[in-house]
Design a protein around this motif. Structure first.
Motif, mmCIF file in Angstrom:
data_model
loop_
_atom_site.group_PDB
_atom_site.id
_atom_site.type_symbol
_atom_site.label_atom_id
_atom_site.label_comp_id
_atom_site.label_asym_id
_atom_site.label_seq_id
_atom_site.Cartn_x
_atom_site.Cartn_y
_atom_site.Cartn_z
ATOM 1 N N VAL A 91 7.492 -2.857 -64.816
ATOM 2 C CA VAL A 91 7.084 -1.885 -65.827
ATOM 3 C C VAL A 91 7.937 -0.629 -65.736
ATOM 4 O O VAL A 91 8.343 -0.062 -66.763
ATOM 5 C CB VAL A 91 5.576 -1.558 -65.689
ATOM 6 N N HIS A 92 8.242 -0.187 -64.529
ATOM 7 C CA HIS A 92 9.069 1.002 -64.339
ATOM 8 C C HIS A 92 10.455 0.796 -64.962
ATOM 9 O O HIS A 92 10.954 1.670 -65.679
ATOM 10 C CB HIS A 92 9.184 1.325 -62.848
ATOM 11 N N VAL A 93 11.055 -0.349 -64.717
ATOM 12 C CA VAL A 93 12.382 -0.633 -65.276
ATOM 13 C C VAL A 93 12.313 -0.709 -66.799
ATOM 14 O O VAL A 93 13.174 -0.161 -67.499
ATOM 15 C CB VAL A 93 12.954 -1.933 -64.675
ATOM 16 N N VAL A 94 11.283 -1.357 -67.334
ATOM 17 C CA VAL A 94 11.132 -1.463 -68.792
ATOM 18 C C VAL A 94 10.957 -0.081 -69.406
ATOM 19 O O VAL A 94 11.551 0.228 -70.455
ATOM 20 C CB VAL A 94 9.950 -2.396 -69.158
ATOM 21 N N GLU A 95 10.166 0.775 -68.767
ATOM 22 C CA GLU A 95 9.983 2.146 -69.275
ATOM 23 C C GLU A 95 11.305 2.898 -69.292
ATOM 24 O O GLU A 95 11.589 3.639 -70.237
ATOM 25 C CB GLU A 95 8.983 2.900 -68.410
ATOM 26 N N LEU A 96 12.111 2.732 -68.262
ATOM 27 C CA LEU A 96 13.409 3.406 -68.233
ATOM 28 C C LEU A 96 14.314 2.907 -69.350
ATOM 29 O O LEU A 96 14.994 3.705 -70.017
ATOM 30 C CB LEU A 96 14.079 3.200 -66.871
ATOM 31 N N VAL A 97 14.325 1.609 -69.587
ATOM 32 C CA VAL A 97 15.166 1.046 -70.646
ATOM 33 C C VAL A 97 14.682 1.522 -72.022
ATOM 34 O O VAL A 97 15.492 1.943 -72.861
ATOM 35 C CB VAL A 97 15.183 -0.498 -70.567
ATOM 36 N N VAL A 98 13.387 1.472 -72.249
ATOM 37 C CA VAL A 98 12.842 1.925 -73.532
ATOM 38 C C VAL A 98 13.137 3.411 -73.737
ATOM 39 O O VAL A 98 13.528 3.836 -74.831
ATOM 40 C CB VAL A 98 11.319 1.648 -73.614
ATOM 41 N N GLY A 99 12.985 4.207 -72.696
ATOM 42 C CA GLY A 99 13.295 5.633 -72.795
ATOM 43 C C GLY A 99 14.760 5.880 -73.099
ATOM 44 O O GLY A 99 15.102 6.754 -73.903
ATOM 45 N N ALA A 100 15.644 5.113 -72.459
ATOM 46 C CA ALA A 100 17.082 5.276 -72.710
ATOM 47 C C ALA A 100 17.443 4.895 -74.136
ATOM 48 O O ALA A 100 18.209 5.599 -74.814
ATOM 49 C CB ALA A 100 17.877 4.429 -71.712
ATOM 50 N N VAL A 101 16.883 3.790 -74.628
ATOM 51 C CA VAL A 101 17.167 3.355 -76.001
ATOM 52 C C VAL A 101 16.601 4.371 -77.003
ATOM 53 O O VAL A 101 17.278 4.739 -77.974
ATOM 54 C CB VAL A 101 16.592 1.940 -76.250
ATOM 55 N N ALA A 102 15.385 4.847 -76.758
ATOM 56 C CA ALA A 102 14.786 5.838 -77.658
ATOM 57 C C ALA A 102 15.604 7.126 -77.654
ATOM 58 O O ALA A 102 15.817 7.741 -78.711
ATOM 59 C CB ALA A 102 13.345 6.129 -77.238
ATOM 60 N N SER A 103 16.077 7.529 -76.487
ATOM 61 C CA SER A 103 16.902 8.725 -76.392
ATOM 62 C C SER A 103 18.179 8.567 -77.210
ATOM 63 O O SER A 103 18.574 9.470 -77.956
ATOM 64 C CB SER A 103 17.242 8.987 -74.928
ATOM 65 N N LEU A 104 18.800 7.419 -77.089
ATOM 66 C CA LEU A 104 20.025 7.150 -77.844
ATOM 67 C C LEU A 104 19.751 7.168 -79.343
ATOM 68 O O LEU A 104 20.507 7.762 -80.123
ATOM 69 C CB LEU A 104 20.605 5.796 -77.419
ATOM 70 N N VAL A 105 18.645 6.544 -79.769
ATOM 71 C CA VAL A 105 18.303 6.510 -81.188
ATOM 72 C C VAL A 105 18.052 7.922 -81.713
ATOM 73 O O VAL A 105 18.529 8.303 -82.787
ATOM 74 C CB VAL A 105 17.071 5.603 -81.433
ATOM 75 N N PHE A 106 17.295 8.734 -80.963
ATOM 76 C CA PHE A 106 17.025 10.106 -81.395
ATOM 77 C C PHE A 106 18.311 10.929 -81.482
ATOM 78 O O PHE A 106 18.486 11.721 -82.413
ATOM 79 C CB PHE A 106 16.030 10.791 -80.458
ATOM 80 N N LEU A 107 19.196 10.751 -80.505
ATOM 81 C CA LEU A 107 20.462 11.493 -80.551
ATOM 82 C C LEU A 107 21.298 11.085 -81.765
ATOM 83 O O LEU A 107 21.894 11.935 -82.444
ATOM 84 C CB LEU A 107 21.246 11.276 -79.261
ATOM 85 N N ILE A 108 21.336 9.792 -82.064
ATOM 86 C CA ILE A 108 22.099 9.318 -83.230
ATOM 87 C C ILE A 108 21.480 9.833 -84.522
ATOM 88 O O ILE A 108 22.196 10.319 -85.419
ATOM 89 C CB ILE A 108 22.177 7.773 -83.234
#
Length: 147
Positions: A91-108
């Motif tokens: 779950v910790h790894v999945v949360e990190l991946v989801v957070g990274a993808v969401a961060s990238l989407v928001f920045l774009i």
């Protein structure tokens, strides 16, 4: 069943009631969220309180004592603890991946001008992910020092 379960149930019920009262008094978009939180608090708290009262009423009967002891054994079972640890890691790894993808989407979206606060949200998520990584390392080192 511990008495602390009953106390936690009472706190949940009280928080649920407060949320429902606030939902009745608030006249904006928060009504739905407050109503849901109120219902969840009352439901969960009521369940804990009923479970405690049921166990307390039958604590002298052998079948209930045996059931309680079996529940305690299952909660502390080595296999169960290992599976919980592995689940938490995944779950910790999945949360990190989801957070990274969401961060990238928001920045774009922020760069494209579609979302005005996209850069702020992206930076916030990046800092949140960094905080999770640092915190997990600090907790790991602290736990290793204990053993």
């Amino acid at each position: 069943m511990k008495k602390s379960s009953f106390v936690v149930g009472m706190v949940y019920v009280l928080v649920g009631i407060v949320c429902l009262v606030c939902a009745v008094r608030v006249e904006d978009g928060l009504q739905g969220m407050l109503s849901g939180m109120g219902g969840a608090g009352i439901g969960m708290g009521g369940m804990l309180m009923v479970k405690y009262l049921r166990w307390k009423a039958h604590k002298d009967e052998p079948e209930f004592r045996e059931k309680w002891e079996q529940e305690q054994i299952e909660q502390n079972d080595e296999l169960t603890l290992t599976v919980r640890r592995q689940t938490a890691q995944i779950v910790h790894v999945v949360e990190l991946v989801v957070g990274a993808v969401a961060s990238l989407v928001f920045l774009i979206l922020g760069e494209l001008g579609i979302l005005e606060s996209g850069q702020f949200m992206g930076v916030f998520l990046c800092l949140f992910i960094l905080g999770q990584l640092v915190l997990s390392e600090v907790i790991f080192r602290h736990k290793m020092a204990q053993y």
